[in-house]
Scaffold this motif. Structure first.
Motif, mmCIF file in Angstrom:
data_model
loop_
_atom_site.group_PDB
_atom_site.id
_atom_site.type_symbol
_atom_site.label_atom_id
_atom_site.label_comp_id
_atom_site.label_asym_id
_atom_site.label_seq_id
_atom_site.Cartn_x
_atom_site.Cartn_y
_atom_site.Cartn_z
ATOM 1 N N VAL A 17 0.772 -1.298 -0.007
ATOM 2 C CA VAL A 17 0.187 -0.083 -0.079
ATOM 3 C C VAL A 17 0.773 1.186 -0.019
ATOM 4 O O VAL A 17 2.116 1.450 0.562
ATOM 5 N N ASN A 18 0.417 2.357 -0.624
ATOM 6 C CA ASN A 18 1.142 3.694 -0.580
ATOM 7 C C ASN A 18 1.347 4.038 0.927
ATOM 8 O O ASN A 18 0.712 3.907 1.670
ATOM 9 N N VAL B 277 3.586 2.859 2.733
ATOM 10 C CA VAL B 277 4.311 1.627 3.719
ATOM 11 C C VAL B 277 5.823 1.808 3.788
ATOM 12 O O VAL B 277 6.328 1.257 4.852
ATOM 13 N N GLY B 278 6.526 2.343 2.645
ATOM 14 C CA GLY B 278 7.966 2.411 2.782
ATOM 15 C C GLY B 278 8.432 1.805 1.563
ATOM 16 O O GLY B 278 9.518 1.136 1.692
ATOM 17 N N THR C 57 9.342 2.515 -1.703
ATOM 18 C CA THR C 57 10.196 3.235 -2.476
ATOM 19 C C THR C 57 11.550 3.467 -1.575
ATOM 20 O O THR C 57 12.690 2.831 -2.035
ATOM 21 N N THR C 58 11.240 3.609 -0.488
ATOM 22 C CA THR C 58 12.481 3.709 0.371
ATOM 23 C C THR C 58 13.162 2.077 0.606
ATOM 24 O O THR C 58 14.350 2.172 0.657
ATOM 25 N N LYS D 110 17.091 1.022 -0.230
ATOM 26 C CA LYS D 110 17.976 0.835 0.988
ATOM 27 C C LYS D 110 18.587 -0.695 0.288
ATOM 28 O O LYS D 110 19.429 -1.257 0.567
ATOM 29 N N ARG E 70 1.991 7.779 -8.222
ATOM 30 C CA ARG E 70 2.235 8.909 -7.180
ATOM 31 C C ARG E 70 3.369 9.921 -8.103
ATOM 32 O O ARG E 70 4.464 9.280 -8.331
ATOM 33 N N GLN F 96 11.900 10.328 -6.266
ATOM 34 C CA GLN F 96 12.316 9.735 -5.195
ATOM 35 C C GLN F 96 12.981 8.451 -5.186
ATOM 36 O O GLN F 96 14.103 8.430 -4.746
ATOM 37 N N THR G 100 8.784 -2.500 7.712
ATOM 38 C CA THR G 100 9.052 -1.346 7.673
ATOM 39 C C THR G 100 8.657 -0.619 9.015
ATOM 40 O O THR G 100 7.778 -1.112 9.716
ATOM 41 N N LYS G 101 9.390 0.471 9.689
ATOM 42 C CA LYS G 101 8.996 1.350 10.728
ATOM 43 C C LYS G 101 9.132 0.374 11.958
ATOM 44 O O LYS G 101 8.176 0.914 12.990
ATOM 45 N N ASP H 77 11.254 0.732 13.826
ATOM 46 C CA ASP H 77 11.858 1.698 14.996
ATOM 47 C C ASP H 77 10.499 2.728 15.468
ATOM 48 O O ASP H 77 10.850 3.469 16.587
ATOM 49 N N GLY I 147 12.668 -2.898 8.420
ATOM 50 C CA GLY I 147 13.075 -1.678 8.348
ATOM 51 C C GLY I 147 13.226 -0.898 9.509
ATOM 52 O O GLY I 147 12.127 -0.921 10.465
ATOM 53 N N GLY J 98 14.611 2.381 10.292
ATOM 54 C CA GLY J 98 14.524 3.887 10.012
ATOM 55 C C GLY J 98 14.582 4.449 8.615
ATOM 56 O O GLY J 98 14.338 3.501 7.665
ATOM 57 N N GLU J 99 14.438 5.756 8.528
ATOM 58 C CA GLU J 99 14.641 6.311 7.032
ATOM 59 C C GLU J 99 15.801 6.475 6.454
ATOM 60 O O GLU J 99 15.810 6.521 5.204
HETATM 61 P P1 GDP Z 1 5.846 4.275 -0.385
HETATM 62 O O1 GDP Z 1 4.687 5.015 -0.869
HETATM 63 O O2 GDP Z 1 5.246 2.735 -0.169
HETATM 64 O O3 GDP Z 1 6.958 3.921 -1.664
HETATM 65 O O4 GDP Z 1 6.414 4.695 0.878
HETATM 66 P P2 GDP Z 1 7.814 5.498 1.037
HETATM 67 O O5 GDP Z 1 9.174 5.055 0.563
HETATM 68 O O6 GDP Z 1 7.682 6.862 0.147
HETATM 69 O O7 GDP Z 1 7.784 5.777 2.704
HETATM 70 C C1 GDP Z 1 6.937 6.523 3.080
HETATM 71 C C2 GDP Z 1 7.641 7.268 4.346
HETATM 72 O O8 GDP Z 1 7.933 6.086 5.333
HETATM 73 C C3 GDP Z 1 8.800 8.001 3.937
HETATM 74 O O9 GDP Z 1 8.863 9.135 4.620
HETATM 75 C C4 GDP Z 1 9.993 7.196 4.236
HETATM 76 O O10 GDP Z 1 10.939 7.936 4.988
HETATM 77 C C5 GDP Z 1 9.350 6.453 5.722
HETATM 78 N N1 GDP Z 1 9.996 5.349 5.767
HETATM 79 C C6 GDP Z 1 10.082 4.210 5.154
HETATM 80 N N2 GDP Z 1 10.544 3.220 5.736
HETATM 81 C C7 GDP Z 1 10.681 3.290 7.109
HETATM 82 C C8 GDP Z 1 11.277 2.804 8.462
HETATM 83 O O11 GDP Z 1 11.947 1.553 8.451
HETATM 84 N N3 GDP Z 1 11.150 3.574 9.485
HETATM 85 C C9 GDP Z 1 10.858 4.615 9.417
HETATM 86 N N4 GDP Z 1 10.832 5.488 10.632
HETATM 87 N N5 GDP Z 1 10.360 5.542 8.485
HETATM 88 C C10 GDP Z 1 10.298 4.925 7.224
#
Ligand code: GDP
Length: 301
Positions: free
Chosen positions: A109-110, A112-113, A115-116, A120, A141, A147, A253-254, A256, A279, A281-282
Protein backbone atom coordinates in the motif's frame (compact mmCIF):
# COMPACT_ATOMS: atom_id res chain seq x y z
CA UNK A 1 20.07 -6.55 15.46
CA UNK A 2 21.69 -4.68 18.31
CA UNK A 3 20.19 -1.52 16.92
CA UNK A 4 16.70 -3.01 16.90
CA UNK A 5 17.20 -3.95 20.49
CA UNK A 6 18.29 -0.43 21.39
CA UNK A 7 15.36 1.05 19.53
CA UNK A 8 12.79 -1.26 21.05
CA UNK A 9 14.15 -0.44 24.48
CA UNK A 10 13.98 3.24 23.75
CA UNK A 11 10.44 2.94 22.45
CA UNK A 12 9.30 1.40 25.70
CA UNK A 13 9.29 -2.19 24.48
CA UNK A 14 6.12 -3.73 25.89
CA UNK A 15 7.50 -7.24 25.89
CA UNK A 16 10.67 -6.56 27.80
CA UNK A 17 9.11 -4.25 30.35
CA UNK A 18 6.26 -6.50 31.35
CA UNK A 19 8.54 -9.50 31.46
CA UNK A 20 10.81 -7.73 33.85
CA UNK A 21 7.90 -7.28 36.25
CA UNK A 22 6.93 -10.88 35.68
CA UNK A 23 10.28 -12.24 36.65
CA UNK A 24 10.13 -10.58 40.02
CA UNK A 25 7.22 -12.84 41.03
CA UNK A 26 8.12 -15.79 43.21
CA UNK A 27 5.84 -18.40 41.64
CA UNK A 28 3.93 -19.10 38.45
CA UNK A 29 0.30 -18.47 39.35
CA UNK A 30 -2.76 -17.35 37.39
CA UNK A 31 -1.68 -13.73 37.67
CA UNK A 32 1.53 -14.56 35.87
CA UNK A 33 -0.32 -16.32 33.05
CA UNK A 34 -2.74 -13.38 32.74
CA UNK A 35 0.21 -11.04 32.59
CA UNK A 36 1.90 -13.06 29.85
CA UNK A 37 -1.29 -13.18 27.82
CA UNK A 38 -1.83 -9.45 28.17
CA UNK A 39 1.75 -8.71 27.22
CA UNK A 40 1.56 -10.82 24.08
CA UNK A 41 -1.73 -9.23 23.01
CA UNK A 42 -0.38 -5.75 23.68
CA UNK A 43 2.63 -6.54 21.56
CA UNK A 44 0.28 -7.24 18.60
CA UNK A 45 0.91 -10.96 18.48
CA UNK A 46 -2.78 -11.45 17.72
CA UNK A 47 -5.37 -13.54 19.58
CA UNK A 48 -4.74 -16.90 17.88
CA UNK A 49 -0.99 -16.84 18.24
CA UNK A 50 -1.26 -15.64 21.84
CA UNK A 51 -3.65 -18.42 22.86
CA UNK A 52 -1.55 -21.04 21.13
CA UNK A 53 1.64 -19.79 22.71
CA UNK A 54 0.18 -19.63 26.22
CA UNK A 55 -1.28 -23.13 25.86
CA UNK A 56 2.07 -24.51 24.77
CA UNK A 57 3.87 -22.76 27.60
CA UNK A 58 1.39 -24.07 30.16
CA UNK A 59 1.85 -27.59 28.85
CA UNK A 60 5.62 -27.32 29.01
CA UNK A 61 5.54 -25.87 32.52
CA UNK A 62 3.34 -28.77 33.66
CA UNK A 63 5.50 -31.42 32.02
CA UNK A 64 8.76 -29.96 33.29
CA UNK A 65 7.36 -29.04 36.71
CA UNK A 66 8.73 -25.53 36.30
CA UNK A 67 8.16 -23.32 39.32
CA UNK A 68 10.52 -20.45 38.76
CA UNK A 69 9.13 -17.56 36.69
CA UNK A 70 12.64 -16.91 35.41
CA UNK A 71 12.66 -20.24 33.64
CA UNK A 72 9.50 -19.20 31.86
CA UNK A 73 11.48 -16.58 30.00
CA UNK A 74 13.65 -19.24 28.41
CA UNK A 75 10.61 -21.30 27.43
CA UNK A 76 8.89 -18.23 26.02
CA UNK A 77 11.98 -17.47 23.95
CA UNK A 78 12.07 -20.99 22.54
CA UNK A 79 8.38 -21.00 21.66
CA UNK A 80 8.51 -17.57 20.01
CA UNK A 81 11.52 -18.60 17.92
CA UNK A 82 9.70 -21.80 16.93
CA UNK A 83 6.66 -19.77 15.87
CA UNK A 84 8.89 -17.73 13.56
CA UNK A 85 10.33 -20.94 12.08
CA UNK A 86 14.10 -20.35 12.06
CA UNK A 87 14.52 -22.93 9.26
CA UNK A 88 12.86 -20.71 6.61
CA UNK A 89 15.02 -19.47 3.76
CA UNK A 90 15.07 -15.68 4.08
CA UNK A 91 17.62 -14.83 1.41
CA UNK A 92 16.59 -12.43 -1.32
CA UNK A 93 16.99 -13.78 -4.86
CA UNK A 94 19.87 -11.72 -6.22
CA UNK A 95 21.86 -14.02 -8.48
CA UNK A 96 21.60 -14.25 -12.27
CA UNK A 97 19.85 -17.35 -13.56
CA UNK A 98 19.85 -18.65 -17.15
CA UNK A 99 21.90 -15.63 -18.15
CA UNK A 100 19.19 -13.28 -16.92
CA UNK A 101 18.98 -10.89 -13.96
CA UNK A 102 17.06 -11.88 -10.83
CA UNK A 103 13.91 -9.76 -10.85
CA UNK A 104 12.23 -8.54 -7.67
CA UNK A 105 8.86 -6.79 -7.58
CA UNK A 106 8.20 -4.68 -4.50
CA UNK A 107 4.50 -4.32 -3.67
CA UNK A 108 2.40 -2.80 -0.88
CA UNK A 109 0.00 0.00 0.00
CA UNK A 110 1.13 3.59 -0.62
CA UNK A 111 3.07 5.07 2.25
CA UNK A 112 4.30 1.82 3.81
CA UNK A 113 7.87 2.43 2.67
CA UNK A 114 8.16 0.64 -0.69
CA UNK A 115 10.29 3.20 -2.48
CA UNK A 116 12.54 3.66 0.52
CA UNK A 117 12.91 -0.12 0.82
CA UNK A 118 13.90 -0.45 -2.85
CA UNK A 119 16.56 2.23 -2.31
CA UNK A 120 17.92 0.62 0.84
CA UNK A 121 17.87 -2.86 -0.71
CA UNK A 122 19.78 -1.57 -3.74
CA UNK A 123 22.39 -0.23 -1.37
CA UNK A 124 22.70 -3.58 0.41
CA UNK A 125 23.08 -5.39 -2.94
CA UNK A 126 25.65 -2.91 -4.24
CA UNK A 127 27.62 -3.34 -1.00
CA UNK A 128 27.66 -7.08 -1.82
CA UNK A 129 29.22 -6.19 -5.19
CA UNK A 130 26.09 -6.91 -7.17
CA UNK A 131 24.99 -4.81 -10.12
CA UNK A 132 21.48 -3.43 -9.96
CA UNK A 133 18.92 -1.58 -12.11
CA UNK A 134 15.85 0.05 -10.54
CA UNK A 135 12.44 0.31 -12.23
CA UNK A 136 10.06 3.11 -11.18
CA UNK A 137 6.73 1.46 -11.96
CA UNK A 138 4.93 3.49 -9.32
CA UNK A 139 3.74 5.93 -11.96
CA UNK A 140 0.66 6.85 -9.97
CA UNK A 141 2.30 8.96 -7.29
CA UNK A 142 3.92 11.93 -9.05
CA UNK A 143 6.96 12.13 -6.79
CA UNK A 144 7.61 8.40 -6.54
CA UNK A 145 9.77 8.08 -9.67
CA UNK A 146 11.87 11.10 -8.68
CA UNK A 147 12.23 9.75 -5.16
CA UNK A 148 13.44 6.41 -6.52
CA UNK A 149 15.83 8.09 -8.97
CA UNK A 150 17.28 10.06 -6.06
CA UNK A 151 17.90 6.80 -4.21
CA UNK A 152 19.43 5.33 -7.38
CA UNK A 153 21.81 8.25 -7.78
CA UNK A 154 22.77 8.05 -4.13
CA UNK A 155 23.53 4.34 -4.36
CA UNK A 156 25.10 4.62 -7.83
CA UNK A 157 22.68 2.54 -9.88
CA UNK A 158 20.55 3.37 -12.91
CA UNK A 159 16.84 4.08 -12.45
CA UNK A 160 14.54 3.42 -15.39
CA UNK A 161 11.48 5.68 -15.26
CA UNK A 162 8.97 7.38 -17.51
CA UNK A 163 8.84 11.14 -17.86
CA UNK A 164 5.12 10.97 -18.41
CA UNK A 165 3.09 11.08 -15.20
CA UNK A 166 0.52 8.29 -15.09
CA UNK A 167 2.43 6.24 -17.69
CA UNK A 168 1.66 2.52 -17.93
CA UNK A 169 3.48 0.91 -14.97
CA UNK A 170 3.87 -2.37 -16.87
CA UNK A 171 5.73 -0.65 -19.71
CA UNK A 172 8.14 0.97 -17.24
CA UNK A 173 8.70 -2.42 -15.61
CA UNK A 174 9.32 -3.92 -19.08
CA UNK A 175 11.88 -1.21 -19.93
CA UNK A 176 13.64 -1.66 -16.60
CA UNK A 177 14.03 -5.41 -17.08
CA UNK A 178 15.10 -4.85 -20.70
CA UNK A 179 17.80 -2.44 -19.50
CA UNK A 180 18.86 -4.95 -16.84
CA UNK A 181 19.18 -7.69 -19.45
CA UNK A 182 21.13 -5.47 -21.86
CA UNK A 183 23.50 -4.37 -19.12
CA UNK A 184 23.82 -7.94 -17.80
CA UNK A 185 23.19 -6.85 -14.22
CA UNK A 186 22.58 -9.25 -11.32
CA UNK A 187 19.23 -7.86 -10.22
CA UNK A 188 16.38 -5.61 -11.27
CA UNK A 189 14.24 -4.14 -8.49
CA UNK A 190 10.82 -2.92 -9.60
CA UNK A 191 8.89 -0.46 -7.41
CA UNK A 192 5.11 -0.60 -7.94
CA UNK A 193 2.06 1.49 -7.01
CA UNK A 194 -0.22 0.36 -4.20
CA UNK A 195 -3.64 1.75 -4.85
CA UNK A 196 -5.90 -0.33 -2.71
CA UNK A 197 -9.19 1.29 -3.65
CA UNK A 198 -10.36 -1.92 -5.21
CA UNK A 199 -9.05 -5.42 -5.31
CA UNK A 200 -9.85 -6.04 -8.97
CA UNK A 201 -7.78 -3.03 -10.07
CA UNK A 202 -4.88 -4.02 -7.92
CA UNK A 203 -4.97 -7.55 -9.27
CA UNK A 204 -5.14 -6.23 -12.84
CA UNK A 205 -2.24 -3.87 -12.35
CA UNK A 206 0.14 -6.15 -10.45
CA UNK A 207 -0.81 -9.10 -12.63
CA UNK A 208 -0.09 -7.12 -15.78
CA UNK A 209 3.28 -5.88 -14.50
CA UNK A 210 4.26 -9.45 -13.67
CA UNK A 211 3.11 -10.87 -17.01
CA UNK A 212 4.89 -8.16 -18.96
CA UNK A 213 8.14 -8.69 -17.03
CA UNK A 214 7.85 -12.42 -17.65
CA UNK A 215 7.97 -11.89 -21.38
CA UNK A 216 11.69 -11.35 -20.80
CA UNK A 217 12.71 -12.85 -17.46
CA UNK A 218 11.23 -14.72 -14.49
CA UNK A 219 10.01 -12.76 -11.49
CA UNK A 220 12.09 -14.39 -8.75
CA UNK A 221 10.84 -12.45 -5.80
CA UNK A 222 7.69 -10.54 -4.87
CA UNK A 223 8.35 -8.64 -1.66
CA UNK A 224 5.32 -7.34 0.20
CA UNK A 225 6.15 -4.25 2.25
CA UNK A 226 4.14 -3.69 5.43
CA UNK A 227 4.22 -0.88 7.96
CA UNK A 228 4.67 -2.34 11.47
CA UNK A 229 3.00 0.67 13.08
CA UNK A 230 -0.34 -0.20 11.46
CA UNK A 231 -0.48 -3.36 13.56
CA UNK A 232 -3.38 -5.70 13.01
CA UNK A 233 -4.93 -3.32 10.43
CA UNK A 234 -1.92 -3.78 8.21
CA UNK A 235 -2.60 -7.49 8.29
CA UNK A 236 -5.95 -7.04 6.61
CA UNK A 237 -4.33 -5.12 3.75
CA UNK A 238 -1.57 -7.70 3.55
CA UNK A 239 -4.08 -10.46 2.99
CA UNK A 240 -5.51 -8.63 -0.02
CA UNK A 241 -2.08 -8.41 -1.63
CA UNK A 242 -1.31 -12.03 -0.87
CA UNK A 243 -4.53 -12.95 -2.64
CA UNK A 244 -3.73 -11.06 -5.84
CA UNK A 245 -0.03 -11.90 -6.24
CA UNK A 246 2.25 -14.74 -5.07
CA UNK A 247 4.23 -13.07 -2.32
CA UNK A 248 7.63 -14.67 -1.64
CA UNK A 249 8.74 -12.53 1.28
CA UNK A 250 7.71 -9.77 3.65
CA UNK A 251 9.54 -6.57 4.48
CA UNK A 252 8.34 -5.07 7.74
CA UNK A 253 9.15 -1.35 7.87
CA UNK A 254 9.05 1.25 10.65
CA UNK A 255 9.83 -1.20 13.42
CA UNK A 256 11.71 1.74 14.93
CA UNK A 257 8.36 3.46 15.40
CA UNK A 258 6.52 0.78 17.36
CA UNK A 259 6.87 -0.95 20.68
CA UNK A 260 4.77 -3.79 19.33
CA UNK A 261 7.15 -6.14 17.56
CA UNK A 262 4.78 -9.08 18.00
CA UNK A 263 3.15 -8.14 14.70
CA UNK A 264 6.01 -9.99 12.98
CA UNK A 265 4.74 -13.28 14.37
CA UNK A 266 1.14 -12.50 13.46
CA UNK A 267 2.01 -11.53 9.88
CA UNK A 268 4.20 -14.51 9.14
CA UNK A 269 1.67 -16.93 10.60
CA UNK A 270 -1.26 -15.40 8.79
CA UNK A 271 0.36 -15.13 5.38
CA UNK A 272 2.55 -18.21 5.59
CA UNK A 273 5.38 -16.23 4.01
CA UNK A 274 8.75 -15.53 5.68
CA UNK A 275 9.61 -12.07 6.94
CA UNK A 276 12.89 -11.45 5.10
CA UNK A 277 13.88 -7.87 5.89
CA UNK A 278 13.06 -5.27 8.50
CA UNK A 279 13.15 -1.48 8.24
CA UNK A 280 14.51 0.36 11.25
CA UNK A 281 14.52 3.96 10.09
CA UNK A 282 14.51 6.33 7.14
CA UNK A 283 18.26 6.24 6.53
CA UNK A 284 20.15 4.33 3.85
CA UNK A 285 21.55 1.81 6.32
CA UNK A 286 18.31 1.15 8.15
CA UNK A 287 17.40 -2.15 6.51
CA UNK A 288 18.38 -5.39 8.21
CA UNK A 289 18.05 -9.07 7.36
CA UNK A 290 15.56 -10.81 9.62
CA UNK A 291 16.50 -13.75 11.82
CA UNK A 292 14.08 -15.46 14.20
CA UNK A 293 16.56 -15.75 17.07
CA UNK A 294 17.91 -12.23 16.74
CA UNK A 295 14.45 -10.77 16.59
CA UNK A 296 13.11 -12.65 19.60
CA UNK A 297 16.18 -11.73 21.63
CA UNK A 298 15.61 -8.08 20.77
CA UNK A 299 11.96 -8.39 21.77
CA UNK A 300 12.72 -10.00 25.09
CA UNK A 301 15.60 -7.67 25.94
P1 GDP B 1 5.81 4.13 -0.49
O1 GDP B 1 4.66 5.03 -0.80
O2 GDP B 1 5.33 2.79 -0.04
O3 GDP B 1 6.80 4.03 -1.60
O4 GDP B 1 6.53 4.75 0.80
P2 GDP B 1 7.88 5.60 0.91
O5 GDP B 1 9.06 4.76 0.59
O6 GDP B 1 7.73 6.87 0.17
O7 GDP B 1 7.93 5.86 2.50
C1 GDP B 1 6.94 6.61 3.18
C2 GDP B 1 7.58 7.26 4.40
O8 GDP B 1 7.98 6.27 5.34
C3 GDP B 1 8.83 8.05 4.06
O9 GDP B 1 8.83 9.24 4.82
C4 GDP B 1 9.97 7.14 4.51
O10 GDP B 1 11.13 7.83 4.86
C5 GDP B 1 9.34 6.45 5.70
N1 GDP B 1 9.95 5.15 6.00
C6 GDP B 1 10.17 4.10 5.18
N2 GDP B 1 10.72 3.05 5.84
C7 GDP B 1 10.86 3.44 7.13
C8 GDP B 1 11.36 2.80 8.34
O11 GDP B 1 11.79 1.63 8.37
N3 GDP B 1 11.32 3.55 9.50
C9 GDP B 1 10.83 4.82 9.50
N4 GDP B 1 10.81 5.46 10.67
N5 GDP B 1 10.36 5.44 8.41
C10 GDP B 1 10.36 4.77 7.24
Amino acid sequence: LARLRARLLKSNNVFGKSLLALLSQDRIDDDVWDEIEETLLMADLGTDATMELVDRLKARVTVAGTRDPQELRGLLREELVAMLDPSLDRRIAATRKNDLPAVTMVVGVNGVGKTTTVGKLARVLVAEDRTVVLGAADTFRAAAAEQLATWGARVGVETVKSDVEGADPASVAFEAVKTGIEQEVDCVLVDTAGRLQNKANLMDELGKIKRVIEKQAAVDEVLLVLDATTGQNGLTQAKVFAEVVDVTGIVLTKLDGTAKGGIVVAIQRTLGVPVKLIGLGEGADDLAPFTAEGFVDALLA
